[in-house]
Design an enzyme around this catalytic site. Structure first.
Site, PDB file in Angstrom:
ATOM      1  N   CYS A  87     -95.797 -82.209  23.674  1.00 52.44           N
ATOM      2  CA  CYS A  87     -96.281 -81.388  22.554  1.00 52.44           C
ATOM      3  C   CYS A  87     -96.766 -82.221  21.370  1.00 52.44           C
ATOM      4  CB  CYS A  87     -95.168 -80.446  22.094  1.00 52.44           C
ATOM      5  SG  CYS A  87     -93.541 -81.207  22.047  1.00 52.44           S
ATOM      6  N   HIS A 140     -94.103 -77.827  15.280  1.00 50.10           N
ATOM      7  CA  HIS A 140     -93.952 -79.253  14.984  1.00 50.10           C
ATOM      8  C   HIS A 140     -94.967 -79.642  13.906  1.00 50.10           C
ATOM      9  CE1 HIS A 140     -91.348 -79.551  18.351  1.00 50.10           C
ATOM     10  NE2 HIS A 140     -91.994 -80.397  19.115  1.00 50.10           N
TER      11      HIS A 140
HETATM   12  P1  NAP Z   1     -84.921 -74.465  28.796  1.00 45.39           P
HETATM   13  O1  NAP Z   1     -85.089 -73.415  27.774  1.00 45.39           O
HETATM   14  O2  NAP Z   1     -83.614 -75.144  28.937  1.00 45.39           O
HETATM   15  O3  NAP Z   1     -85.337 -73.824  30.230  1.00 45.39           O
HETATM   16  C1  NAP Z   1     -85.243 -74.576  31.420  1.00 45.39           C
HETATM   17  C2  NAP Z   1     -85.849 -73.771  32.552  1.00 45.39           C
HETATM   18  O4  NAP Z   1     -85.879 -74.588  33.731  1.00 45.39           O
HETATM   19  C3  NAP Z   1     -85.046 -72.532  32.903  1.00 45.39           C
HETATM   20  O5  NAP Z   1     -85.911 -71.530  33.355  1.00 45.39           O
HETATM   21  C4  NAP Z   1     -84.184 -73.040  34.051  1.00 45.39           C
HETATM   22  O6  NAP Z   1     -83.754 -72.025  34.917  1.00 45.39           O
HETATM   23  C5  NAP Z   1     -85.180 -73.920  34.772  1.00 45.39           C
HETATM   24  N1  NAP Z   1     -84.518 -74.881  35.631  1.00 45.39           N
HETATM   25  C6  NAP Z   1     -83.690 -75.863  35.272  1.00 45.39           C
HETATM   26  N2  NAP Z   1     -83.259 -76.541  36.352  1.00 45.39           N
HETATM   27  C7  NAP Z   1     -83.839 -75.955  37.417  1.00 45.39           C
HETATM   28  C8  NAP Z   1     -83.780 -76.178  38.827  1.00 45.39           C
HETATM   29  N3  NAP Z   1     -83.034 -77.153  39.361  1.00 45.39           N
HETATM   30  N4  NAP Z   1     -84.495 -75.383  39.635  1.00 45.39           N
HETATM   31  C9  NAP Z   1     -85.251 -74.387  39.123  1.00 45.39           C
HETATM   32  N5  NAP Z   1     -85.343 -74.108  37.801  1.00 45.39           N
HETATM   33  C10 NAP Z   1     -84.639 -74.890  36.956  1.00 45.39           C
HETATM   34  O7  NAP Z   1     -85.979 -75.634  28.581  1.00 45.39           O
HETATM   35  P2  NAP Z   1     -87.471 -75.529  28.017  1.00 45.39           P
HETATM   36  O8  NAP Z   1     -87.489 -75.867  26.588  1.00 45.39           O
HETATM   37  O9  NAP Z   1     -88.102 -74.283  28.484  1.00 45.39           O
HETATM   38  O10 NAP Z   1     -88.143 -76.791  28.730  1.00 45.39           O
HETATM   39  C11 NAP Z   1     -88.258 -76.856  30.121  1.00 45.39           C
HETATM   40  C12 NAP Z   1     -89.030 -78.109  30.481  1.00 45.39           C
HETATM   41  O11 NAP Z   1     -90.364 -77.993  29.990  1.00 45.39           O
HETATM   42  C13 NAP Z   1     -88.476 -79.387  29.841  1.00 45.39           C
HETATM   43  O12 NAP Z   1     -87.441 -79.933  30.626  1.00 45.39           O
HETATM   44  C14 NAP Z   1     -89.698 -80.249  29.786  1.00 45.39           C
HETATM   45  O13 NAP Z   1     -89.869 -80.926  31.013  1.00 45.39           O
HETATM   46  C15 NAP Z   1     -90.822 -79.271  29.583  1.00 45.39           C
HETATM   47  N6  NAP Z   1     -91.202 -79.201  28.154  1.00 45.39           N
HETATM   48  C16 NAP Z   1     -92.373 -79.723  27.834  1.00 45.39           C
HETATM   49  C17 NAP Z   1     -92.781 -79.697  26.541  1.00 45.39           C
HETATM   50  C18 NAP Z   1     -94.071 -80.333  26.176  1.00 45.39           C
HETATM   51  O14 NAP Z   1     -94.093 -80.994  25.178  1.00 45.39           O
HETATM   52  N7  NAP Z   1     -95.144 -80.144  26.928  1.00 45.39           N
HETATM   53  C19 NAP Z   1     -92.011 -79.135  25.553  1.00 45.39           C
HETATM   54  C20 NAP Z   1     -90.807 -78.596  25.896  1.00 45.39           C
HETATM   55  C21 NAP Z   1     -90.418 -78.643  27.213  1.00 45.39           C
HETATM   56  P3  NAP Z   1     -82.292 -71.340  34.786  1.00 45.39           P
HETATM   57  O15 NAP Z   1     -82.435 -70.276  33.730  1.00 45.39           O
HETATM   58  O16 NAP Z   1     -82.086 -70.778  36.146  1.00 45.39           O
HETATM   59  O17 NAP Z   1     -81.327 -72.411  34.417  1.00 45.39           O
HETATM   60  O1  3JN Z   2     -88.398 -82.367  21.974  1.00 44.71           O
HETATM   61  C1  3JN Z   2     -89.489 -81.806  21.885  1.00 44.71           C
HETATM   62  O2  3JN Z   2     -89.878 -81.316  20.827  1.00 44.71           O
HETATM   63  C2  3JN Z   2     -90.373 -81.749  23.066  1.00 44.71           C
HETATM   64  C3  3JN Z   2     -89.595 -81.913  24.299  1.00 44.71           C
HETATM   65  C4  3JN Z   2     -90.133 -82.217  25.439  1.00 44.71           C
HETATM   66  C5  3JN Z   2     -89.327 -82.461  26.615  1.00 44.71           C
HETATM   67  C6  3JN Z   2     -88.002 -82.017  26.669  1.00 44.71           C
HETATM   68  C7  3JN Z   2     -87.215 -82.288  27.779  1.00 44.71           C
HETATM   69  C8  3JN Z   2     -87.722 -83.006  28.829  1.00 44.71           C
HETATM   70  C9  3JN Z   2     -89.855 -83.157  27.701  1.00 44.71           C
HETATM   71  C10 3JN Z   2     -91.285 -83.560  27.670  1.00 44.71           C
HETATM   72  O3  3JN Z   2     -92.127 -82.676  27.758  1.00 44.71           O
HETATM   73  O4  3JN Z   2     -91.606 -84.743  27.573  1.00 44.71           O
HETATM   74  C11 3JN Z   2     -89.036 -83.449  28.793  1.00 44.71           C
HETATM   75  C12 3JN Z   2     -89.532 -84.220  29.957  1.00 44.71           C
HETATM   76  O5  3JN Z   2     -90.108 -83.589  30.831  1.00 44.71           O
HETATM   77  O6  3JN Z   2     -89.314 -85.435  29.990  1.00 44.71           O
END
Ligand code: NAP
Ligand code: 3JN
Length: 345
Positions: A130, A243
């Site tokens: 992000c 952010h």
């Molecule tokens: P979150 O609110 O903790 O949600 C995690 C999601 O992943 C839930 O739906 C969870 O399902 C699912 N999950 C976790 N482990 C799993 C598994 N083994 N198999 C299937 N589903 C699983 O986290 P979030 O903030 O949405 O972020 C999720 C991911 O998105 C992060 O880990 C990161 O990689 C990515 N992300 C990217 C950005 C970016 O900057 N582009 C920003 C934030 C996050 P359950 O409800 O069943 O546990």
């Molecule tokens: O912390 C934030 O504001 C963005 C978080 C991103 C994030 C959180 C957990 C795992 C990431 C990411 O997108 O880089 C990951 C990850 O996939 O490494």
């Protein structure tokens, strides 16, 4: 009638996944069906979507066989396991995790910046971090016009970037402090309410955090320019959504602040809000729920020849994650060549 698509959303129960559902609905994505996938923990639970409800299913290797494309936001280890399975089933994946971002086979895409690299995808497309996305949407017009040699950035990142549990932790700690109770914590190593933590993701051997190094490496890959020098300090602040970033750049050729502002005002996906005399500058509270990146406080950096500095704000779950991913999905369905399944992962 134009075609509609079967879409999978892995991580649908999480903070990013729920926003993916909102974006699919609000942006009018041409879906025929939407399959909500997550782990066994939330399988069976129901999520609101398009005026009704959809039931979360546990992801399995068979989940992707009937899908035209999938958006993943379930963490890097889930992406490592399931993205190749989906790609080999003919279901291209737009992945929000860091797992594939630096893989040479995988395009790392911000539509306003480098949509052209989508053409070489092999079934997995990565969404950047992000903090990288919003900075590059703002810098792209300046990079194209005069080149950028060096970027210094300090981020002020909302707790929603850490996920659903962190949103609840900030709310609960705030409530506890107002009730004269000791705040409890489980997500962050320190209290986040009324505090700022210069610590996002783990620390690496060079003293920078992994989040900071994501900004360095992803910026170079997206601009296709390994010569840019970048230093980031990423800070978690007690804000729920949005952010903010203070960005300093040194350009290769001179450009004054007025010309930079003019270029940015014409750039796609970017809104200039820059009237400090009337207290107008980008704010996280104004960016929340919006898909654009906001830039203001554009001025010459008085410490540096060819220096500019600015303030860049975006909704981290929309443009920073779900929104950017859905925009990539829109590009895929707009060009039938990009949805051909003759790639080899
Ligand atoms: P979150 O609110 O903790 O949600 C995690 C999601 O992943 C839930 O739906 C969870 O399902 C699912 N999950 C976790 N482990 C799993 C598994 N083994 N198999 C299937 N589903 C699983 O986290 P979030 O903030 O949405 O972020 C999720 C991911 O998105 C992060 O880990 C990161 O990689 C990515 N992300 C990217 C950005 C970016 O900057 N582009 C920003 C934030 C996050 P359950 O409800 O069943 O546990
Ligand atoms: O912390 C934030 O504001 C963005 C978080 C991103 C994030 C959180 C957990 C795992 C990431 C990411 O997108 O880089 C990951 C990850 O996939 O490494």
């Amino acid at each position: 009638m134009s075609r509609e698509y079967n879409v999978g959303v892995l991580g649908a129960s999480g903070a990013v996944g729920r926003e993916v559902l909102n974006c699919l609905e609000e942006r009018g994505f041409p879906w025929a069906s939407v399959k909500a996938l997550a782990s066994s923990r939330s399988a069976g639970s129901r999520l609101e979507f398009a005026g009704g409800e959809i039931t979360v299913e546990e992801v399995t290797p068979d989940s992707f066989k009937d899908l035209d494309l999938a958006i993943f936001s379930a963490g890097a280890s889930t992406s490592r396991e399931y993205a190749p399975i989906a790609a080999r089933s003919g279901c291209p994946v737009i992945d929000n995790s860091s797992c594939w971002r630096m893989d040479e086979r995988v395009p790392l895409v911000v539509p306003e910046v480098n949509a052209r690299v989508l053409a070489r995808h092999r079934g997995i497309i990565a969404n950047p971090n992000c903090s990288t996305i919003q900075m590059l949407v703002a810098l792209k017009p300046i990079y194209d016009a005069v080149g950028i040699r060096r970027i210094v950035v300090a981020t002020y990142q909302a707790v929603s970037g850490t996920g659903q549990k962190a949103i609840e932790e900030l709310a609960e700690q705030t409530r506890q402090i107002f009730n004269c109770q000791e705040p409890t914590r489980s997500v962050y190593p320190h209290r986040i309410a009324f505090n700022c933590l210069p610590h996002i993701d783990v620390f690496t051997d060079n003293g920078y955090s992994k989040e900071e190094m994501k900004m360095v490496n992803e910026t170079r890959k997206i601009f296709g320019d390994d010569s840019i020098k970048i230093s980031a300090t990423c800070v978690r602040v007690p804000v729920f959504y949005g952010h903010s970033e203070a960005v300093w750049i040194e350009t290769a050729r001179h450009i004054d602040a007025g010309a930079a502002r003019e270029l940015m005002s014409r750039a796609p996906g970017l809104l200039v809000v820059d009237d400090p005399d009337n207290n107008k500058y980008p704010l996280a509270t104004d960016a929340a729920g919006r898909d654009e990146v906001f830039v203001g406080r554009i001025r010459a950096d008085i410490s540096c020849d060819n220096g500019l500095t600015m303030w860049v704000v975006a909704d981290n779950l929309r443009k920073g994650a779900a929104g950017n991913a859905v925009e990539i999905a829109e590009l895929l369905v707009r060009d039938p060549e990009l949805l051909k399944t003759d790639w080899v992962w």
